[in-house]
Design a protein around this motif. Structure first.
Motif, mmCIF file in Angstrom:
data_model
loop_
_atom_site.group_PDB
_atom_site.id
_atom_site.type_symbol
_atom_site.label_atom_id
_atom_site.label_comp_id
_atom_site.label_asym_id
_atom_site.label_seq_id
_atom_site.Cartn_x
_atom_site.Cartn_y
_atom_site.Cartn_z
ATOM 1 N N ALA A 183 12.544 -36.755 -56.717
ATOM 2 C CA ALA A 183 12.388 -38.214 -56.727
ATOM 3 C C ALA A 183 12.268 -38.764 -55.311
ATOM 4 N N LEU A 184 13.110 -38.278 -54.397
ATOM 5 C CA LEU A 184 13.073 -38.774 -53.019
ATOM 6 C C LEU A 184 11.792 -38.349 -52.302
ATOM 7 N N TYR A 185 11.300 -37.159 -52.622
ATOM 8 C CA TYR A 185 10.035 -36.734 -52.029
ATOM 9 C C TYR A 185 8.903 -37.670 -52.434
ATOM 10 N N TRP A 186 8.849 -38.053 -53.708
ATOM 11 C CA TRP A 186 7.781 -38.929 -54.156
ATOM 12 C C TRP A 186 7.941 -40.344 -53.606
ATOM 13 N N VAL A 187 9.175 -40.780 -53.408
ATOM 14 C CA VAL A 187 9.391 -42.078 -52.747
ATOM 15 C C VAL A 187 8.849 -42.022 -51.319
ATOM 16 N N TYR A 188 9.126 -40.913 -50.640
ATOM 17 C CA TYR A 188 8.646 -40.730 -49.267
ATOM 18 C C TYR A 188 7.122 -40.732 -49.217
ATOM 19 N N PHE A 189 6.500 -39.961 -50.087
ATOM 20 C CA PHE A 189 5.042 -39.918 -50.095
ATOM 21 C C PHE A 189 4.449 -41.265 -50.511
ATOM 22 N N GLY A 190 5.112 -41.950 -51.415
ATOM 23 C CA GLY A 190 4.640 -43.267 -51.810
ATOM 24 C C GLY A 190 4.635 -44.235 -50.638
ATOM 25 N N LEU A 191 5.699 -44.193 -49.835
ATOM 26 C CA LEU A 191 5.747 -45.055 -48.650
ATOM 27 C C LEU A 191 4.673 -44.666 -47.636
ATOM 28 N N ARG A 192 4.453 -43.357 -47.477
ATOM 29 C CA ARG A 192 3.428 -42.908 -46.532
ATOM 30 C C ARG A 192 2.066 -43.491 -46.914
ATOM 31 N N ILE A 557 11.113 -43.187 -41.562
ATOM 32 C CA ILE A 557 12.113 -42.264 -41.019
ATOM 33 C C ILE A 557 13.280 -42.125 -41.983
ATOM 34 N N ARG A 558 13.714 -43.238 -42.563
ATOM 35 C CA ARG A 558 14.836 -43.190 -43.505
ATOM 36 C C ARG A 558 14.464 -42.402 -44.762
ATOM 37 N N ALA A 559 13.257 -42.634 -45.264
ATOM 38 C CA ALA A 559 12.824 -41.895 -46.455
ATOM 39 C C ALA A 559 12.672 -40.413 -46.156
ATOM 40 N N CYS A 560 12.174 -40.094 -44.973
ATOM 41 C CA CYS A 560 12.042 -38.691 -44.569
ATOM 42 C C CYS A 560 13.412 -38.028 -44.465
ATOM 43 N N PHE A 561 14.375 -38.738 -43.879
ATOM 44 C CA PHE A 561 15.731 -38.201 -43.769
ATOM 45 C C PHE A 561 16.328 -37.931 -45.150
ATOM 46 N N ALA A 562 16.182 -38.876 -46.069
ATOM 47 C CA ALA A 562 16.739 -38.704 -47.413
ATOM 48 C C ALA A 562 16.113 -37.503 -48.112
ATOM 49 N N ALA A 563 14.780 -37.347 -47.955
ATOM 50 C CA ALA A 563 14.106 -36.229 -48.604
ATOM 51 C C ALA A 563 14.539 -34.892 -48.013
ATOM 52 N N ASN A 567 16.814 -32.073 -49.974
ATOM 53 C CA ASN A 567 16.237 -30.742 -50.134
ATOM 54 C C ASN A 567 17.172 -29.656 -49.614
ATOM 55 N N ARG A 568 17.839 -29.924 -48.495
ATOM 56 C CA ARG A 568 18.794 -28.952 -47.949
ATOM 57 C C ARG A 568 19.963 -28.740 -48.907
ATOM 58 N N LEU A 569 20.492 -29.814 -49.469
ATOM 59 C CA LEU A 569 21.585 -29.683 -50.437
ATOM 60 C C LEU A 569 21.120 -28.914 -51.676
ATOM 61 N N CYS A 570 19.899 -29.204 -52.111
ATOM 62 C CA CYS A 570 19.352 -28.507 -53.265
ATOM 63 C C CYS A 570 19.237 -27.012 -52.982
ATOM 64 N N ILE A 765 17.132 -38.682 -35.341
ATOM 65 C CA ILE A 765 16.024 -39.638 -35.394
ATOM 66 C C ILE A 765 16.381 -40.806 -36.314
ATOM 67 N N LEU A 766 17.098 -40.517 -37.409
ATOM 68 C CA LEU A 766 17.534 -41.595 -38.291
ATOM 69 C C LEU A 766 18.440 -42.565 -37.553
ATOM 70 N N VAL A 767 19.409 -42.040 -36.813
ATOM 71 C CA VAL A 767 20.339 -42.897 -36.080
ATOM 72 C C VAL A 767 19.591 -43.706 -35.013
ATOM 73 N N ALA A 768 18.655 -43.027 -34.324
ATOM 74 C CA ALA A 768 17.917 -43.712 -33.258
ATOM 75 C C ALA A 768 17.032 -44.834 -33.804
ATOM 76 N N SER A 769 16.602 -44.703 -35.059
ATOM 77 C CA SER A 769 15.712 -45.728 -35.626
ATOM 78 C C SER A 769 16.397 -47.079 -35.748
ATOM 79 N N PHE A 770 17.724 -47.090 -35.733
ATOM 80 C CA PHE A 770 18.437 -48.366 -35.832
ATOM 81 C C PHE A 770 18.552 -49.051 -34.476
ATOM 82 N N PHE A 771 18.241 -48.310 -33.400
ATOM 83 C CA PHE A 771 18.447 -48.871 -32.061
ATOM 84 C C PHE A 771 17.159 -48.999 -31.262
#
Length: 772
Positions: A183-192, A557-563, A567-570, A765-771
């Motif tokens: 699901a998160l992969y498709w959200v990421y690709f959808g945003l792309r 960046i946030r969607a990429c991080f979530a995906a 995936n790593r947990l999976c 990169i996720l953390v840096a995106s907020f700053f």
């Protein structure tokens, strides 16, 4: 139902037939008295060819059992099953055996007409069960459930020996994590996709390279999606208990050991293990089917027959210009030959590869799964290995397939025959016309055709056989490309199991599985083409992602991080049954092996011969000696010779060229970014070009460098004899406990450092995106 781990009893009680005719519980008996034994052409697959069996028709005798489960909620007493393919039990209609010599001065076999004379020291059918119980021997043998003609349930799960406890409980979350990851992969690709369209509208310009990179990411992700979607079926509980056949009232079995040019000593170890089965000697025989016509193997087999009177040697004739169909032809020759042997064919047939040493309880562990269901055509245990090098750099073990994929397939009723250690019902073989010819994957084709006829197959998840992996790089490539060709070729002939009379009785899950694995093999062609897109886009100086404003970049960046994190947990959970490092090795293997499989498939199915096409070829692997002695620290060839062999013969130049091209592209792209004025612009340029998380170029390059690393520093493996524990009196050998495990290596640590670094980088990169 019985509680987990509780011993239950399943009795096979002979049913008396007082009628003059056949009982309704019988399968139709064979009444053909013609001098030839051949199957009707109407039962044959139109896309495969089959040999005509020869020899007199054997006598048949129906043996029936009732299946009685004494556990609460079990099957009602008297549920009928058949004892097998209707062949005469060898010991029941034959004269007493003669001892002790079976060869005259000319070497001819002079054994009595009895194929399986009773051994003077009969096997105890309970011996293989003794270690499972803490009772004293006297108490153990007085157990009420130890009865002739019965099946004991040792555990409610056949895979209890492989994994249990918290690992098993955690694995139950794998389907949910897989669904979340998809699901998160498709959200990421959808945003792309949405942000590329937005960027084009805002800047009134097209971004073809961004579209290409998205298309590449999606195409590469498709097989991952398909495989992950398949693993979601782990939600379906697999209910296959650990069973043992008890006593001497057992079906008859013909055990074929197929060989073709392997070392005689290696084949003899398999033959001894097959002969030393904890099974009544008058109920099974071992037949060595030697396609290599080894005089030494024939002599040693006949000598061994003095100890094991149920051992036979056969070597089929081959004529110039007449196709012999490799292993399938050899097996079919054996199926024909047993009809001409004393007692005729067995009720069941079993097969072992030349290097697969069976455990003593192999037959007693697999056979019950055939007897409890009259529609069970084939049962197969996993192929495990005892000479896998430390770290398994080439991913030669099949642990992910046998511990993750096959149990899921078994739960869905689509277990494959994997070529060795299986037991098959003769009735089912007769119905499909024996082993199909014209395919390099006769095992997969056989089980698929059986499923198409409405039969069932089973995967017995127990460690019942151990063999050897190819001991050099070249043999490994030939083995895996042969598997890919055979799988695709079988699928093409069966119309990818989507339609046709040959598979009309297959379920949706069975059709889906057959289509999926063929597609994954073919996808290697697209994977190779797509891998060049990354360095090409970077060389051209184009960004990998497009966006209209910085807020869109932050969301990407946030969607990429979530995906990435999902995936790593999976991966952590999904790889539990096979081991985390084994699963990661499989992921890298798919990358660096793809050029070999892609080229092989193109040459076999696309190109004509005048453009480099080639016919399908077969060469036995797993036990052939390497000319380079790569894994022998004392005898291995020097490094320059190993490297030259890899580059000149095994496409090493492709791996070196791709890694060099990719690193040059990353360097040029990064150099352009450093020409930016502000630090913020430099960082954004780097992130949106070569260093877009999760740094895919690092994983791809390190995976493609594996063959080069292997040539430079190949792993060392002990001599085969050092990996075995051999009985000095009988010569019977089994792998040591240590050799059955894959030792850890420093290379595994290095790859884990890469995965950890890329994950931490994505988080940074996720953390840096907020700053920024």
């Amino acid at each position: 139902m019985a509680k987990e781990g509780e011993m239950t009893e399943i009795n096979l009680v002979p049913i008396e037939d007082n009628s003059s005719g056949h009982s309704s519980l019988d399968r139709p008996s064979r009444t053909d008295t013609s001098p030839t034994y051949a199957n009707s052409n109407s039962n044959r697959a139109s896309n495969f060819s089959y040999p005509q069996a020869k020899g007199p028709a054997p006598a048949y005798h129906q043996q029936r059992y009732s299946y009685v489960d004494d556990t609460p909620g079990g099957s009602p007493p008297g549920t009928p099953i058949t004892g097998g393919g209707g062949a005469t039990p060898y010991g029941s209609l034959l004269p007493p055996p003669k001892y002790p010599s079976y060869a005259n001065s000319n070497g001819a076999d002079t054994r009595s007409s009895s194929p399986f004379p009773q051994s003077q020291t009969a096997f105890q059918s309970q011996d293989t069960l003794r270690p499972l119980f803490p009772d004293t021997p006297s108490t153990f043998f007085n157990k009420e459930w130890v009865k002739d003609g019965s099946i004991a349930q040792l555990h409610s799960r056949d895979d209890a020996e492989f994994w249990h406890g918290w690992k098993r409980n955690l694995f139950y979350f794998a389907p949910f994590l897989t669904g979340l990851s998809l699901a998160l992969y498709w959200v990421y690709f959808g945003l792309r996709i949405a942000f590329i369209v937005s960027a084009q509208n805002a800047k009134r310009a097209s971004f073809p390279m961004a579209w290409i990179f998205v298309a590449i990411e999606i195409s590469v992700a498709i097989p991952v999606f398909m495989q992950n979607f398949w693993t979601m079926f782990a939600l379906k509980k697999r209910r296959r208990p650990k069973l043992r056949l008890i006593g001497n009232d057992v079906p008859t079995v013909d055990i074929f050991v197929t060989c073709c040019g392997e070392d005689d000593d290696l084949v003899l170890d398999t033959v001894r293990g097959a002969c030393a089965q904890d099974y009544p000697q008058d109920k099974f025989r071992v037949i060595v089917l030697d396609d290599g016509k080894s005089a030494g193997l024939e002599r040693m087999t006949r000598d061994l027959a003095d100890i094991y009177p149920n051992l036979y040697y056969k070597s089929r004739p081959k004529f110039p210009g007449v196709p012999h169909h490799f292993k399938a032809g050899n097996l079919n020759y054996g199926l024909d030959e047993v009809h001409t042997m004393p007692g005729g064919a067995g009720q069941f047939m079993a097969a072992l590869d030349a290097d697969m040493i069976p455990e003593e309880h192999w037959i007693r562990a697999v056979m019950p799964h055939m007897l409890v269901d009259p529609k069970m055509a084939l049962a197969c245990p996993p192929q495990l290995f005892y000479n896998t090098p430390p770290g398994d750099p080439l991913c030669q073990s099949l642990d992910f397939f046998v511990h993750v994929c096959e149990p899921i397939k078994d739960a869905l009723g689509v277990a494959w025959c994997t070529g060795s250690g299986y037991v098959v019902r003769r009735e089912a073989l007769d119905e499909i016309g024996n082993f199909p010819l014209g395919s390099l994957a006769e095992d997969v084709a056989t089980s698929t055709l059986m499923l198409g006829k409405g039969w069932k197959t089973a995967f017995v998840h127990e460690p019942l056989q151990f063999g050897t992996v190819p001991d050099d790089f070249g043999s490994h490539l030939k083995q895996r490309t042969r598997w890919a060709i055979g799988t695709v070729d079988t699928s093409i002939k069966l119309k990818f199991c989507l339609w046709g009379d040959q598979i009309k009785r297959m379920t949706f899950a069975q059709r889906t599985s057959s289509f999926l694995y063929a597609f994954l093999s073919l996808f290697n062609i697209l994977l190779v083409l797509s891998m060049f897109a990354l360095p090409i886009v970077l060389i051209m100086g184009k960004p990998l992602v497009a966006y209209a404003n910085f807020e869109q970049l932050r969301w990407l960046i946030r969607a990429c991080f979530a995906a990435v994190i999902s995936n790593r947990l999976c991966e952590f959970v999904l790889f539990i049954p096979s081991g985390y490092h084994t699963g990661q090795r499989g992921s890298r293997y798919q990358l660096w092996m793809s050029p070999y499989i892609a080229l092989c498939l193109i040459r076999s199915f696309v190109l004509p011969k005048w453009l480099g096409g080639q016919t399908q070829a077969f060469k036995p692997t797993g036990s052939l000696k390497s000319a380079l002695n790569e894994r022998d620290p004392q005898k291995r060839a020097p490094m320059w010779r190993r490297m030259w062999t890899l580059i000149a013969n095994f496409m090493g130049f492709f791996h070196i060229g791709y890694v060099y091209f990719t690193l040059v592209a990353v360097t040029m792209s990064s150099y352009r970014c450093f020409n930016k004025i502000t630090t913020r612009d430099i960082i954004i340029c780097l992130v949106t070009h070569a260093f877009w998380p999760p740094l895919s170029f690092i994983i791809v390059c390190s995976s493609f460098w594996i063959p080069i690393t292997y040539a430079i520093d190949p792993p060392s493996v002990k001599d085969r004899e050092e990996l075995l524990v051999r009985d000095p009196k009988t010569g019977i050998a089994h792998p040591s406990k240590e050799s059955k495990k894959i030792a850890f290596s420093g290379q595994s640590s290095w790859f884990e450092i890469e995965y950890t670094f890329t994950t931490l980088y994505t988080t940074l990169i996720l953390v840096a995106s907020f700053f920024i």
